[in-house]
Design a protein around this motif. Structure first.
Motif, PDB file in Angstrom:
ATOM      1  N   ALA A  94      67.782 -58.166   6.297  1.00  0.00           N
ATOM      2  CA  ALA A  94      66.784 -57.171   6.684  1.00  0.00           C
ATOM      3  C   ALA A  94      67.490 -56.042   7.436  1.00  0.00           C
ATOM      4  O   ALA A  94      68.418 -56.292   8.211  1.00  0.00           O
ATOM      5  CB  ALA A  94      65.725 -57.813   7.566  1.00  0.00           C
ATOM      6  N   PRO A  95      67.074 -54.794   7.217  1.00  0.00           N
ATOM      7  CA  PRO A  95      67.753 -53.676   7.891  1.00  0.00           C
ATOM      8  C   PRO A  95      67.509 -53.679   9.396  1.00  0.00           C
ATOM      9  O   PRO A  95      66.442 -54.082   9.858  1.00  0.00           O
ATOM     10  CB  PRO A  95      67.131 -52.441   7.232  1.00  0.00           C
ATOM     11  N   ILE A  96      68.526 -53.226  10.122  1.00  0.00           N
ATOM     12  CA  ILE A  96      68.410 -53.051  11.564  1.00  0.00           C
ATOM     13  C   ILE A  96      68.491 -51.565  11.885  1.00  0.00           C
ATOM     14  O   ILE A  96      68.833 -50.754  11.023  1.00  0.00           O
ATOM     15  CB  ILE A  96      69.525 -53.815  12.308  1.00  0.00           C
ATOM     16  N   ALA A  97      68.171 -51.201  13.110  1.00  0.00           N
ATOM     17  CA  ALA A  97      68.254 -49.795  13.511  1.00  0.00           C
ATOM     18  C   ALA A  97      69.704 -49.316  13.444  1.00  0.00           C
ATOM     19  O   ALA A  97      70.632 -50.053  13.811  1.00  0.00           O
ATOM     20  CB  ALA A  97      67.705 -49.618  14.923  1.00  0.00           C
ATOM     21  N   ALA A  98      69.903 -48.107  12.948  1.00  0.00           N
ATOM     22  CA  ALA A  98      71.247 -47.532  12.896  1.00  0.00           C
ATOM     23  C   ALA A  98      71.836 -47.480  14.300  1.00  0.00           C
ATOM     24  O   ALA A  98      71.168 -47.029  15.234  1.00  0.00           O
ATOM     25  CB  ALA A  98      71.198 -46.140  12.287  1.00  0.00           C
ATOM     26  N   PRO A  99      73.067 -47.940  14.493  1.00  0.00           N
ATOM     27  CA  PRO A  99      73.667 -47.970  15.826  1.00  0.00           C
ATOM     28  C   PRO A  99      73.691 -46.591  16.488  1.00  0.00           C
ATOM     29  O   PRO A  99      74.078 -45.595  15.873  1.00  0.00           O
ATOM     30  CB  PRO A  99      75.094 -48.475  15.566  1.00  0.00           C
ATOM     31  N   ARG A 102      68.645 -48.763   9.116  1.00  0.00           N
ATOM     32  CA  ARG A 102      67.533 -47.842   8.850  1.00  0.00           C
ATOM     33  C   ARG A 102      67.483 -46.800   9.954  1.00  0.00           C
ATOM     34  O   ARG A 102      67.756 -47.092  11.120  1.00  0.00           O
ATOM     35  CB  ARG A 102      66.212 -48.602   8.778  1.00  0.00           C
ATOM     36  N   ALA A 103      67.124 -45.585   9.576  1.00  0.00           N
ATOM     37  CA  ALA A 103      66.993 -44.498  10.558  1.00  0.00           C
ATOM     38  C   ALA A 103      65.859 -43.572  10.116  1.00  0.00           C
ATOM     39  O   ALA A 103      65.588 -43.429   8.917  1.00  0.00           O
ATOM     40  CB  ALA A 103      68.296 -43.720  10.684  1.00  0.00           C
ATOM     41  N   THR A 104      65.232 -42.938  11.092  1.00  0.00           N
ATOM     42  CA  THR A 104      64.136 -42.002  10.823  1.00  0.00           C
ATOM     43  C   THR A 104      64.449 -40.669  11.473  1.00  0.00           C
ATOM     44  O   THR A 104      64.917 -40.615  12.613  1.00  0.00           O
ATOM     45  CB  THR A 104      62.804 -42.544  11.365  1.00  0.00           C
ATOM     46  N   GLY A 105      64.210 -39.596  10.751  1.00  0.00           N
ATOM     47  CA  GLY A 105      64.456 -38.262  11.282  1.00  0.00           C
ATOM     48  C   GLY A 105      64.140 -37.201  10.248  1.00  0.00           C
ATOM     49  O   GLY A 105      63.370 -37.433   9.305  1.00  0.00           O
ATOM     50  N   ARG A 106      64.733 -36.027  10.428  1.00  0.00           N
ATOM     51  CA  ARG A 106      64.555 -34.923   9.489  1.00  0.00           C
ATOM     52  C   ARG A 106      65.909 -34.505   8.931  1.00  0.00           C
ATOM     53  O   ARG A 106      66.880 -34.364   9.675  1.00  0.00           O
ATOM     54  CB  ARG A 106      63.903 -33.717  10.187  1.00  0.00           C
ATOM     55  N   PHE A 107      65.943 -34.297   7.632  1.00  0.00           N
ATOM     56  CA  PHE A 107      67.170 -33.851   6.986  1.00  0.00           C
ATOM     57  C   PHE A 107      67.421 -32.378   7.277  1.00  0.00           C
ATOM     58  O   PHE A 107      66.496 -31.560   7.273  1.00  0.00           O
ATOM     59  CB  PHE A 107      67.096 -34.050   5.474  1.00  0.00           C
ATOM     60  N   ARG A 108      68.700 -32.044   7.510  1.00  0.00           N
ATOM     61  CA  ARG A 108      69.124 -30.647   7.609  1.00  0.00           C
ATOM     62  C   ARG A 108      69.787 -30.273   6.279  1.00  0.00           C
ATOM     63  O   ARG A 108      71.006 -30.316   6.133  1.00  0.00           O
ATOM     64  CB  ARG A 108      70.086 -30.468   8.781  1.00  0.00           C
ATOM     65  N   HIS A 109      68.957 -29.924   5.304  1.00  0.00           N
ATOM     66  CA  HIS A 109      69.487 -29.633   3.969  1.00  0.00           C
ATOM     67  C   HIS A 109      70.381 -28.396   3.956  1.00  0.00           C
ATOM     68  O   HIS A 109      71.233 -28.253   3.069  1.00  0.00           O
ATOM     69  CB  HIS A 109      68.325 -29.447   2.986  1.00  0.00           C
ATOM     70  N   ASP A 110      70.201 -27.530   4.946  1.00  0.00           N
ATOM     71  CA  ASP A 110      71.021 -26.325   5.002  1.00  0.00           C
ATOM     72  C   ASP A 110      72.469 -26.634   5.386  1.00  0.00           C
ATOM     73  O   ASP A 110      73.341 -25.768   5.276  1.00  0.00           O
ATOM     74  CB  ASP A 110      70.423 -25.322   5.999  1.00  0.00           C
ATOM     75  N   VAL A 155      76.004 -36.235  -2.262  1.00  0.00           N
ATOM     76  CA  VAL A 155      75.301 -35.275  -1.406  1.00  0.00           C
ATOM     77  C   VAL A 155      75.194 -35.881  -0.013  1.00  0.00           C
ATOM     78  O   VAL A 155      74.438 -36.833   0.203  1.00  0.00           O
ATOM     79  CB  VAL A 155      73.901 -34.945  -1.958  1.00  0.00           C
ATOM     80  N   LEU A 156      75.965 -35.351   0.929  1.00  0.00           N
ATOM     81  CA  LEU A 156      75.939 -35.825   2.309  1.00  0.00           C
ATOM     82  C   LEU A 156      75.136 -34.853   3.161  1.00  0.00           C
ATOM     83  O   LEU A 156      75.488 -33.676   3.255  1.00  0.00           O
ATOM     84  CB  LEU A 156      77.362 -35.966   2.860  1.00  0.00           C
ATOM     85  N   THR A 157      74.062 -35.363   3.744  1.00  0.00           N
ATOM     86  CA  THR A 157      73.127 -34.517   4.481  1.00  0.00           C
ATOM     87  C   THR A 157      72.922 -35.054   5.887  1.00  0.00           C
ATOM     88  O   THR A 157      72.680 -36.259   6.057  1.00  0.00           O
ATOM     89  CB  THR A 157      71.770 -34.460   3.757  1.00  0.00           C
ATOM     90  N   PRO A 158      72.987 -34.192   6.913  1.00  0.00           N
ATOM     91  CA  PRO A 158      72.714 -34.652   8.277  1.00  0.00           C
ATOM     92  C   PRO A 158      71.243 -35.039   8.436  1.00  0.00           C
ATOM     93  O   PRO A 158      70.347 -34.324   7.972  1.00  0.00           O
ATOM     94  CB  PRO A 158      73.047 -33.428   9.144  1.00  0.00           C
ATOM     95  N   LEU A 159      71.010 -36.169   9.075  1.00  0.00           N
ATOM     96  CA  LEU A 159      69.666 -36.611   9.416  1.00  0.00           C
ATOM     97  C   LEU A 159      69.541 -36.561  10.930  1.00  0.00           C
ATOM     98  O   LEU A 159      70.195 -37.328  11.641  1.00  0.00           O
ATOM     99  CB  LEU A 159      69.426 -38.034   8.911  1.00  0.00           C
ATOM    100  N   GLU A 160      68.723 -35.657  11.424  1.00  0.00           N
ATOM    101  CA  GLU A 160      68.557 -35.506  12.868  1.00  0.00           C
ATOM    102  C   GLU A 160      67.505 -36.495  13.362  1.00  0.00           C
ATOM    103  O   GLU A 160      66.335 -36.420  12.988  1.00  0.00           O
ATOM    104  CB  GLU A 160      68.154 -34.074  13.212  1.00  0.00           C
ATOM    105  N   THR A 161      67.945 -37.429  14.197  1.00  0.00           N
ATOM    106  CA  THR A 161      67.038 -38.400  14.806  1.00  0.00           C
ATOM    107  C   THR A 161      66.805 -37.971  16.256  1.00  0.00           C
ATOM    108  O   THR A 161      67.471 -37.054  16.754  1.00  0.00           O
ATOM    109  CB  THR A 161      67.646 -39.814  14.763  1.00  0.00           C
ATOM    110  N   PRO A 162      65.880 -38.603  16.956  1.00  0.00           N
ATOM    111  CA  PRO A 162      65.620 -38.196  18.348  1.00  0.00           C
ATOM    112  C   PRO A 162      66.837 -38.307  19.268  1.00  0.00           C
ATOM    113  O   PRO A 162      66.940 -37.583  20.264  1.00  0.00           O
ATOM    114  CB  PRO A 162      64.512 -39.163  18.791  1.00  0.00           C
TER     115      PRO A 162
END
Length: 241
Positions: A48-53, A72-80, A97-104
């Motif tokens: 089962a997935p755990i929170a991204a370190p 697993r991680a939740t956030g918004r992609f910075r496609h730019d 395609v490597l995209t930054p995912l901004e989490t809190p």
């Protein structure tokens, strides 16, 4: 051959035999270690997935302990600020395609998947670039610094041959970036691209072949040692010749 010379050759052959046997044993130990690693990785990719370190865990991230762990991680992609890394996959040549995912708490670079050359431009796959919050599940991967085989990454020319997280973060001015990346799973992206879930989890396991080779050479060395000292036709040793 004189007795001193025969003795010297025999001693050298015995030392060589001992070294060859040691190499064979070492390969068997490596084989046991490799099988243990494979078993652990198999368990990780199906767990089962755990929170991204997060930042507190980054200094302890280790290839042997953490590679291929489901996270697993939740956030918004910075496609730019996405980066294309050259890739060869079961679907042919193209790009990751490597995209930054901004989490809190930090930014995580996600390998969202593969695109063919005709989809390298983000405008050709806008449907697959969500603007809102997303949850990403995938496998934790360790950074690949430097570049590919005989090819070095060139940040100035924006040519990337490996998923060098530190280099990409610096080139894209990504702050507080995790030192690892995530290979996204096969969850469908609108429009069909990028194609995730293409991680190849495969380890070479030739240690038994190497071990048998070393042990075989050890037997050959022992055979020549015996030939040096075996009784001659008249009961004499080669050392007496």
């Amino acid at each position: 051959m004189t007795r001193p010379r025969a003795a010297a050759f025999a001693v050298a052959a015995l030392v060589l035999t001992a070294c060859l046997i040691a190499l064979g044993v070492w390969q068997l130990e490596r084989r046991a270690w490799k099988h243990d690693l494979i078993a652990k990785v198999e368990a990780r990719i199906h767990a089962a997935p755990i929170a991204a370190p997060g930042p507190q865990a980054w200094p302890k991230i280790d290839m042997a302990r953490d590679a291929y762990r489901r996270v697993r991680a939740t956030g918004r992609f910075r496609h730019d600020r996405e980066t294309l890394v050259q890739a060869v996959t079961e679907r042919g040549a193209g790009f990751w395609v490597l995209t930054p995912l901004e989490t809190p708490d930090f930014t995580l670079i996600v390998n969202r998947g593969f695109v063919p050359p005709d989809r390298r431009d983000a405008a050709a796959r806008l449907q697959g670039n969500p603007a809102g919050p997303v949850s990403v599940t995938g496998l934790l991967r360790i950074s690949e610094p430097g570049g590919g085989f005989l090819r070095s990454n060139d940040p100035v020319a924006d040519r990337w041959y490996s998923r060098d997280i530190a280099g990409i973060a610096k080139a894209r001015d990504i702050r507080n970036a995790a030192p690892y990346f995530i290979d996204a799973d096969a969850a469908f992206n609108d429009g069909g691209y990028p194609v995730g879930g293409l991680t190849v989890v495969k380890f070479t396991d030739n240690h038994m072949v190497y071990a048998l080779t070393w042990f075989g050479l050890a037997l050959i060395s022992l055979f020549f040692t015996w030939r040096l000292w075996r009784p001659g036709p008249r009961g004499s040793n080669m050392a007496d010749i």
